[in-house]
Write a protein that holds these residues in place. Structure first.
Motif, mmCIF file in Angstrom:
data_model
loop_
_atom_site.group_PDB
_atom_site.id
_atom_site.type_symbol
_atom_site.label_atom_id
_atom_site.label_comp_id
_atom_site.label_asym_id
_atom_site.label_seq_id
_atom_site.Cartn_x
_atom_site.Cartn_y
_atom_site.Cartn_z
ATOM 1 N N LEU A 34 12.553 -9.056 45.631
ATOM 2 C CA LEU A 34 11.384 -9.846 46.014
ATOM 3 C C LEU A 34 10.098 -9.041 45.819
ATOM 4 C CD1 LEU A 34 12.085 -11.860 49.280
ATOM 5 C CD2 LEU A 34 10.876 -12.654 47.267
ATOM 6 N N ASP A 35 10.119 -7.786 46.230
ATOM 7 C CA ASP A 35 8.945 -6.931 46.060
ATOM 8 C C ASP A 35 8.592 -6.773 44.589
ATOM 9 O OD1 ASP A 35 8.853 -6.634 48.793
ATOM 10 O OD2 ASP A 35 9.730 -4.612 48.794
ATOM 11 N N GLU B 187 9.306 -8.905 42.188
ATOM 12 C CA GLU B 187 8.791 -10.196 41.725
ATOM 13 C C GLU B 187 7.332 -10.378 42.153
ATOM 14 O OE1 GLU B 187 9.665 -14.839 42.654
ATOM 15 O OE2 GLU B 187 11.408 -13.542 42.361
ATOM 16 N N ARG B 188 7.035 -10.011 43.389
ATOM 17 C CA ARG B 188 5.651 -10.125 43.874
ATOM 18 C C ARG B 188 4.713 -9.212 43.089
ATOM 19 N NH1 ARG B 188 7.605 -9.884 50.002
ATOM 20 N NH2 ARG B 188 8.012 -12.096 50.310
ATOM 21 N N GLU C 93 1.524 -10.398 40.890
ATOM 22 C CA GLU C 93 0.203 -9.802 41.128
ATOM 23 C C GLU C 93 -0.350 -9.186 39.840
ATOM 24 O OE1 GLU C 93 -3.194 -8.915 43.164
ATOM 25 O OE2 GLU C 93 -1.516 -10.105 43.886
#
Length: 56
Positions: free
Chosen positions: A43-44, A46-47, A51
């Motif tokens: 998830l990190d 992907e974020r 960004e």
């Protein structure tokens, strides 16, 4: 229960243990922890990619 003591993964560990016999509670807890850690890392990542794309 561990969940009562503030362990957010306790419910998932209990669900895993309820699926069958033969798995040690320590192994179930380690598996749930590793799975959570891997999912959080994905998830990190992907974020960070989202960004990065937004900043370009």
């Amino acid at each position: 229960m561990a969940e009562d003591r503030g362990d957010p993964l306790a419910a998932w560990t209990e669900r895993l243990l309820a699926l069958g016999t033969g798995i040690a509670p320590e192994d179930a807890k380690a598996f749930v922890h590793d799975l959570y850690t891997a999912a959080q890392a994905a998830l990190d990542e992907e974020r960070a990619e989202v960004e990065f794309q937004r900043e370009e």
